[in-house]
Design a protein around this motif. Structure first.
Motif, PDB file in Angstrom:
ATOM      1  N   ASP A  84      -0.399   3.622   4.636  1.00 19.41           N
ATOM      2  CA  ASP A  84       0.815   4.386   4.314  1.00 19.41           C
ATOM      3  C   ASP A  84       2.027   3.705   4.936  1.00 19.41           C
ATOM      4  O   ASP A  84       2.547   4.144   5.966  1.00 19.41           O
ATOM      5  CB  ASP A  84       0.662   5.814   4.850  1.00 19.41           C
ATOM      6  CG  ASP A  84       1.829   6.701   4.440  1.00 19.41           C
ATOM      7  OD1 ASP A  84       2.416   6.450   3.371  1.00 19.41           O
ATOM      8  OD2 ASP A  84       2.154   7.631   5.198  1.00 19.41           O
ATOM      9  N   GLY A  85       2.496   2.620   4.286  1.00 18.07           N
ATOM     10  CA  GLY A  85       3.584   1.864   4.878  1.00 18.07           C
ATOM     11  C   GLY A  85       4.745   1.570   3.957  1.00 18.07           C
ATOM     12  O   GLY A  85       5.756   1.027   4.403  1.00 18.07           O
ATOM     13  N   MET A  86       4.624   1.903   2.667  1.00 19.63           N
ATOM     14  CA  MET A  86       5.720   1.722   1.726  1.00 19.63           C
ATOM     15  C   MET A  86       5.735   2.910   0.779  1.00 19.63           C
ATOM     16  O   MET A  86       4.690   3.532   0.530  1.00 19.63           O
ATOM     17  CB  MET A  86       5.567   0.422   0.920  1.00 19.63           C
ATOM     18  CG  MET A  86       5.677  -0.847   1.741  1.00 19.63           C
ATOM     19  SD  MET A  86       5.539  -2.347   0.735  1.00 19.63           S
ATOM     20  CE  MET A  86       7.116  -2.296  -0.156  1.00 19.63           C
ATOM     21  N   ASN A  87       6.883   3.212   0.260  1.00 17.99           N
ATOM     22  CA  ASN A  87       6.992   4.350  -0.642  1.00 17.99           C
ATOM     23  C   ASN A  87       6.052   4.201  -1.829  1.00 17.99           C
ATOM     24  O   ASN A  87       6.083   3.198  -2.542  1.00 17.99           O
ATOM     25  CB  ASN A  87       8.427   4.486  -1.162  1.00 17.99           C
ATOM     26  CG  ASN A  87       9.353   5.026  -0.104  1.00 17.99           C
ATOM     27  OD1 ASN A  87       8.905   5.592   0.889  1.00 17.99           O
ATOM     28  ND2 ASN A  87      10.644   4.842  -0.292  1.00 17.99           N
ATOM     29  N   GLY A  88       5.196   5.194  -2.013  1.00 14.49           N
ATOM     30  CA  GLY A  88       4.286   5.218  -3.145  1.00 14.49           C
ATOM     31  C   GLY A  88       2.975   4.510  -2.926  1.00 14.49           C
ATOM     32  O   GLY A  88       2.073   4.640  -3.760  1.00 14.49           O
ATOM     33  N   LEU A  89       2.827   3.784  -1.834  1.00 19.45           N
ATOM     34  CA  LEU A  89       1.616   2.991  -1.650  1.00 19.45           C
ATOM     35  C   LEU A  89       0.390   3.880  -1.446  1.00 19.45           C
ATOM     36  O   LEU A  89      -0.548   3.863  -2.254  1.00 19.45           O
ATOM     37  CB  LEU A  89       1.788   2.027  -0.474  1.00 19.45           C
ATOM     38  CG  LEU A  89       0.578   1.142  -0.145  1.00 19.45           C
ATOM     39  CD1 LEU A  89       0.088   0.410  -1.378  1.00 19.45           C
ATOM     40  CD2 LEU A  89       0.921   0.164   0.979  1.00 19.45           C
ATOM     41  N   ALA A  90       0.353   4.662  -0.375  1.00 20.43           N
ATOM     42  CA  ALA A  90      -0.818   5.487  -0.086  1.00 20.43           C
ATOM     43  C   ALA A  90      -0.996   6.589  -1.123  1.00 20.43           C
ATOM     44  O   ALA A  90      -2.111   6.862  -1.569  1.00 20.43           O
ATOM     45  CB  ALA A  90      -0.705   6.090   1.312  1.00 20.43           C
ATOM     46  N   SER A  91       0.098   7.232  -1.528  1.00 21.78           N
ATOM     47  CA  SER A  91      -0.018   8.304  -2.519  1.00 21.78           C
ATOM     48  C   SER A  91      -0.507   7.760  -3.856  1.00 21.78           C
ATOM     49  O   SER A  91      -1.300   8.403  -4.553  1.00 21.78           O
ATOM     50  CB  SER A  91       1.315   9.029  -2.683  1.00 21.78           C
ATOM     51  OG  SER A  91       2.380   8.120  -2.889  1.00 21.78           O
ATOM     52  N   GLY A  92      -0.066   6.546  -4.222  1.00 21.32           N
ATOM     53  CA  GLY A  92      -0.538   5.936  -5.455  1.00 21.32           C
ATOM     54  C   GLY A  92      -2.008   5.562  -5.384  1.00 21.32           C
ATOM     55  O   GLY A  92      -2.761   5.754  -6.347  1.00 21.32           O
ATOM     56  N   LEU A  93      -2.435   5.018  -4.241  1.00 20.85           N
ATOM     57  CA  LEU A  93      -3.846   4.686  -4.071  1.00 20.85           C
ATOM     58  C   LEU A  93      -4.721   5.936  -4.165  1.00 20.85           C
ATOM     59  O   LEU A  93      -5.770   5.927  -4.814  1.00 20.85           O
ATOM     60  CB  LEU A  93      -4.067   3.997  -2.724  1.00 20.85           C
ATOM     61  CG  LEU A  93      -3.479   2.598  -2.569  1.00 20.85           C
ATOM     62  CD1 LEU A  93      -3.727   2.079  -1.152  1.00 20.85           C
ATOM     63  CD2 LEU A  93      -4.067   1.638  -3.587  1.00 20.85           C
ATOM     64  N   CYS A  94      -4.284   7.010  -3.518  1.00 19.47           N
ATOM     65  CA  CYS A  94      -5.063   8.252  -3.566  1.00 19.47           C
ATOM     66  C   CYS A  94      -5.124   8.807  -4.986  1.00 19.47           C
ATOM     67  O   CYS A  94      -6.151   9.360  -5.402  1.00 19.47           O
ATOM     68  CB  CYS A  94      -4.460   9.287  -2.619  1.00 19.47           C
ATOM     69  SG  CYS A  94      -4.655   8.874  -0.867  1.00 19.47           S
TER      70      CYS A  94
END
Length: 348
Positions: A159-169
Motif C-alpha cells: 500500500d504505497g501508491m494511490n490505487g495500488l493495494a486497493s486495485g490488487l485486492c
C-alpha cells in the motif's frame, strides 16, 4: 437468499458515503495522514478511512447473514476476524502499534477463526504438476496462521501508491468470484463492489486505505481464499493461488529479509518496495498498472490454462528479479539519475 441480494445492492452505499465524507470522518476520528516524511510524499493531508469503506459493509453483511444462514459458524468466524483486524489497523493508524504486537494479534485472530471454523486450515498443496496432493499435517494449523498473517503484511507493504493495494485486492476478489462456493459468493461480490468504490476515491487521492483497510481486507481475502481452496473439490489448485499472490508476497519477504540484515525492524518503512523500484525505470503513471499486470496476467493464465501455471509463475518471478537488478543502486549510480525520477505527489 433474497436478503443477501438486497444487502449486496444496498451496502456499497456505505462505501460511497465514506468516500464522500472522507475528510470529515478522518478529522473526527483523528486518522489523517500528513505528508512530509521520506516515505509520505503525497501533497496534502489525506484521511485514512478506506478501511471503513470496505470493512463496515462486510461486517453489516456478516451480521445480517449470521442469524439467517445455515453457515452461521462461517460468518461468525469472519465477523470476529474482520472486526478484529479492522480495529487493530484503526488503532495503528492513530497510535502506531508495535510490530510484534501486530504480528501476535494477527496470529491470534487467525487462530480464533480456525477454532470457530476448521475450514480455514490449509490441509494440503494440490498442484497441477503433481499426481497427488502434498499433505501438511501436523503443520497445517501453523502454516495456515502464517499464510493469513503474511497476507495481511504483504498487502500492508504494497500500500504505497494511490490505487495500488486497493486495485490488487479488487483483482483477487474478481479471481475469487470464479471459484467461490455459493455460501460466500454474495460476500465476495460485495467485497469486489466495495473495493471498486474505494478504488475510485483512492485513485483520486481522496482517501487512503490506512492500516485499518489493509489489515481488514488482507485478512478477509486470505481467509476467503483458503476457504474457497478447501471447498472447490480440486477446481482451484495451489499453484493457481501462488500465481495470484506471488508478486506481493516475494516483495514482502525480500523487504523483511533486507531490513533484518540491516538490523532494522522487519516492518519499518523505507523506499525500497517494488513500486519504488519501478519508479526508477518507468514513468510514474505506469507504475501501478504495471504491478496490476504483474499480478493479473499470471493469475488469469493459471485460471484459463492450468498447465501453464508454473511457467507463468516462473516468468513473473523472473521479471520481478530483472526489475530489482535494473533498479539496483549500483546501476543507478552508473546512470547518475533515474530516467523517470520526479517529485511524487500521489504516493500514500
Amino acid at each position: 437468499r433474497y436478503h443477501m441480494t438486497i444487502a449486496v445492492c444496498l451496502l456499497p452505499v456505505i462505501s460511497l458515503l465514506v468516500g464522500l465524507w472522507a475528510v470529515a470522518l478522518g478529522t473526527r476520528l483523528k486518522v489523517i495522514d500528513y505528508p512530509g516524511h521520506l516515505h509520505k510524499t503525497h501533497d496534502r493531508p489525506t484521511p485514512l478511512v478506506g478501511g471503513f469503506a470496505i470493512a463496515l459493509p462486510l461486517l453489516v453483511f456478516c451480521g445480517l447473514t449470521l442469524w439467517q444462514s445455515p453457515e452461521s459458524r462461517l460468518y461468525a468466524a469472519l465477523t470476529v476476524a474482520v472486526s478484529g483486524a479492522f480495529l487493530m489497523g484503526f488503532f495503528d493508524d492513530r497510535r502506531h502499534l508495535p510490530s510484534l504486537f501486530r504480528l501476535l494479534y494477527g496470529a491470534a485472530l487467525s487462530l480464533t477463526a480456525i477454532a470457530i471454523l476448521p475450514a480455514f486450515i490449509v490441509p494440503n498443496f494440490d498442484f497441477t504438476f503433481l499426481p497427488a496432493p502434498l499433505w501438511l499435517a501436523p503443520f497445517a494449523v501453523a502454516f495456515s496462521v502464517l499464510v493469513t498473517v503474511g497476507m495481511m503484511n504483504a498487502i500492508n507493504m504494497a500500500d504505497g501508491m494511490n490505487g495500488l493495494a486497493s486495485g490488487l485486492c479488487l483483482i483477487w476478489a474478481l479471481f475469487l468470484l470464479f471459484y467461490a462456493p455459493p455460501e460466500i459468493f454474495s460476500l465476495v461480490v460485495l467485497l469486489a463492489v466495495c473495493l471498486f468504490v474505494t478504488l475510485v476515491f483512492n485513485l483520486r487521492g481522496k482517501l487512503f486505505l490506512g492500516d485499518s483497510g489493509t489489515c481488514a481486507t488482507g485478512l478477509t481475502i486470505a481467509l476467503l481464499t483458503v476457504y474457497t481452496y478447501n471447498m472447490t473439490e480440486g477446481r482451484l489448485y495451489a499453484d493457481a493461488v501462488v500465481a495470484w499472490f506471488i508478486v506481493p508476497v516475494i516483495d514482502c519477504l525480500r523487504l523483511m529479509a533486507v531490513r533484518a540484515l540491516e538490523r532494522r525492524s522487519p516492518t519499518s518503512p523505507d523506499t525500497d518496495h517494488l513500486h519504488h523500484r519501478l519508479q526508477r525505470l518507468l514513468p510514474r503513471r505506469w507504475v501501478v498498472p504495471a504491478i496490476w499486470a504483474m499480478v493479473a496476467i499470471p493469475g488469469a493464465v493459471a485460471m484459463a490454462v492450468p498447465p501453464w501455471t508454473l511457467p507463468a509463475v516462473l516468468a513473473v518471478t523472473g521479471l520481478y528479479t530483472v526489475v530489482l537488478v535494473l533498479s539496483s543502486d549500483r546501476l543507478a549510480a552508473k546512470r547518475k539519475t533515474y530516467p523517470f525520477d520526479r517529485p511524487a505527489t500521489l504516493a500514500e
